[in-house]
Scaffold this motif. Structure first.
Motif, PDB file in Angstrom:
ATOM      1  N   LEU A   1       0.822  -1.220   0.000  1.00 48.31           N
ATOM      2  CA  LEU A   1       0.000   0.000   0.000  1.00 48.31           C
ATOM      3  C   LEU A   1       0.853   1.265   0.000  1.00 48.31           C
ATOM      4  CD1 LEU A   1      -2.840  -1.061   2.451  1.00 48.31           C
ATOM      5  CD2 LEU A   1      -2.949  -0.873  -0.045  1.00 48.31           C
ATOM      6  N   LEU A   2       1.954   1.238   0.733  1.00 50.74           N
ATOM      7  CA  LEU A   2       2.854   2.397   0.735  1.00 50.74           C
ATOM      8  C   LEU A   2       3.510   2.604  -0.629  1.00 50.74           C
ATOM      9  CD1 LEU A   2       4.568   2.142   4.234  1.00 50.74           C
ATOM     10  CD2 LEU A   2       2.928   3.860   3.462  1.00 50.74           C
ATOM     11  N   ALA A   3       3.864   1.516  -1.296  1.00 48.72           N
ATOM     12  CA  ALA A   3       4.450   1.625  -2.633  1.00 48.72           C
ATOM     13  C   ALA A   3       3.430   2.195  -3.619  1.00 48.72           C
ATOM     14  CB  ALA A   3       4.958   0.270  -3.099  1.00 48.72           C
ATOM     15  N   ALA A   4       2.173   1.760  -3.515  1.00 50.30           N
ATOM     16  CA  ALA A   4       1.125   2.303  -4.379  1.00 50.30           C
ATOM     17  C   ALA A   4       0.896   3.783  -4.077  1.00 50.30           C
ATOM     18  CB  ALA A   4      -0.168   1.518  -4.194  1.00 50.30           C
ATOM     19  N   GLY A   5       0.914   4.137  -2.799  1.00 53.15           N
ATOM     20  CA  GLY A   5       0.769   5.547  -2.419  1.00 53.15           C
ATOM     21  C   GLY A   5       1.923   6.395  -2.913  1.00 53.15           C
ATOM     22  N   LEU A   6       3.115   5.836  -2.904  1.00 53.45           N
ATOM     23  CA  LEU A   6       4.285   6.551  -3.414  1.00 53.45           C
ATOM     24  C   LEU A   6       4.138   6.840  -4.899  1.00 53.45           C
ATOM     25  CD1 LEU A   6       7.241   7.486  -2.674  1.00 53.45           C
ATOM     26  CD2 LEU A   6       7.934   5.291  -3.635  1.00 53.45           C
ATOM     27  N   LEU A   7       3.705   5.841  -5.649  1.00 55.17           N
ATOM     28  CA  LEU A   7       3.524   6.044  -7.090  1.00 55.17           C
ATOM     29  C   LEU A   7       2.436   7.085  -7.358  1.00 55.17           C
ATOM     30  CD1 LEU A   7       4.167   5.269 -10.020  1.00 55.17           C
ATOM     31  CD2 LEU A   7       2.434   3.483  -9.820  1.00 55.17           C
ATOM     32  N   VAL A   8       1.325   6.993  -6.649  1.00 54.57           N
ATOM     33  CA  VAL A   8       0.250   7.969  -6.831  1.00 54.57           C
ATOM     34  C   VAL A   8       0.729   9.367  -6.448  1.00 54.57           C
ATOM     35  CG1 VAL A   8      -2.029   8.678  -5.975  1.00 54.57           C
ATOM     36  CG2 VAL A   8      -1.609   6.302  -6.591  1.00 54.57           C
ATOM     37  N   GLY A   9       1.485   9.469  -5.364  1.00 51.66           N
ATOM     38  CA  GLY A   9       2.020  10.762  -4.957  1.00 51.66           C
ATOM     39  C   GLY A   9       2.946  11.362  -6.004  1.00 51.66           C
ATOM     40  N   PHE A  10       3.800  10.526  -6.587  1.00 56.90           N
ATOM     41  CA  PHE A  10       4.692  11.024  -7.644  1.00 56.90           C
ATOM     42  C   PHE A  10       3.896  11.457  -8.860  1.00 56.90           C
ATOM     43  CE2 PHE A  10       8.762   8.584  -6.266  1.00 56.90           C
ATOM     44  CZ  PHE A  10       9.071   9.617  -5.411  1.00 56.90           C
ATOM     45  N   LEU A  11       2.859  10.710  -9.216  1.00 51.87           N
ATOM     46  CA  LEU A  11       2.056  11.079 -10.375  1.00 51.87           C
ATOM     47  C   LEU A  11       1.296  12.370 -10.162  1.00 51.87           C
ATOM     48  CD1 LEU A  11       0.637   7.597 -11.458  1.00 51.87           C
ATOM     49  CD2 LEU A  11       2.294   8.999 -12.700  1.00 51.87           C
ATOM     50  N   LEU A  12       0.830  12.596  -8.949  1.00 48.38           N
ATOM     51  CA  LEU A  12       0.030  13.788  -8.685  1.00 48.38           C
ATOM     52  C   LEU A  12       0.854  15.039  -8.400  1.00 48.38           C
ATOM     53  CD1 LEU A  12      -2.819  12.339  -6.436  1.00 48.38           C
ATOM     54  CD2 LEU A  12      -2.933  12.983  -8.845  1.00 48.38           C
ATOM     55  N   PHE A  13       1.986  14.883  -7.741  1.00 47.51           N
ATOM     56  CA  PHE A  13       2.677  16.064  -7.226  1.00 47.51           C
ATOM     57  C   PHE A  13       4.002  16.380  -7.896  1.00 47.51           C
ATOM     58  CE2 PHE A  13       0.022  14.613  -3.628  1.00 47.51           C
ATOM     59  CZ  PHE A  13      -0.854  15.693  -3.616  1.00 47.51           C
ATOM     60  N   LEU A  14       4.456  15.554  -8.821  1.00 43.94           N
ATOM     61  CA  LEU A  14       5.689  15.917  -9.521  1.00 43.94           C
ATOM     62  C   LEU A  14       5.379  16.667 -10.781  1.00 43.94           C
ATOM     63  CD1 LEU A  14       8.170  12.911  -9.219  1.00 43.94           C
ATOM     64  CD2 LEU A  14       8.277  15.111  -8.121  1.00 43.94           C
TER      65      LEU A  14
END
Length: 73
Positions: free
Chosen positions: A60-73
């Protein structure tokens, strides 16, 4: 003007590298989670639920990391 273009290229390359790395990490954690599921069927111990929970949290943390990178980078 050329410096701004160069900075945009560097930022784009870094975004691509971070998102690709997060995607590979998500794939890796999914494989580890599947291995934990298979191990749980084969080797039954008292701490199997704890290992399963840690694997799920990691996924779940890895999925959250990917979503965070997609949204905020």
């Amino acid at each position: 003007m050329l410096d701004v273009f160069r900075i945009d290229i560097i930022q784009g390359a870094l975004k691509f590298i971070f998102i690709t790395g997060a995607l590979f990490y998500l794939i890796y954690t999914f494989i580890v989670f599947r291995q934990i599921q298979i191990m749980k069927k084969t080797l039954i111990t008292s701490f199997s639920p704890s290992v399963n929970l840690l694997g799920l949290i990691n996924l779940l943390l890895a999925a959250g990391l990917l979503v965070g990178f997609l949204l905020f980078l």
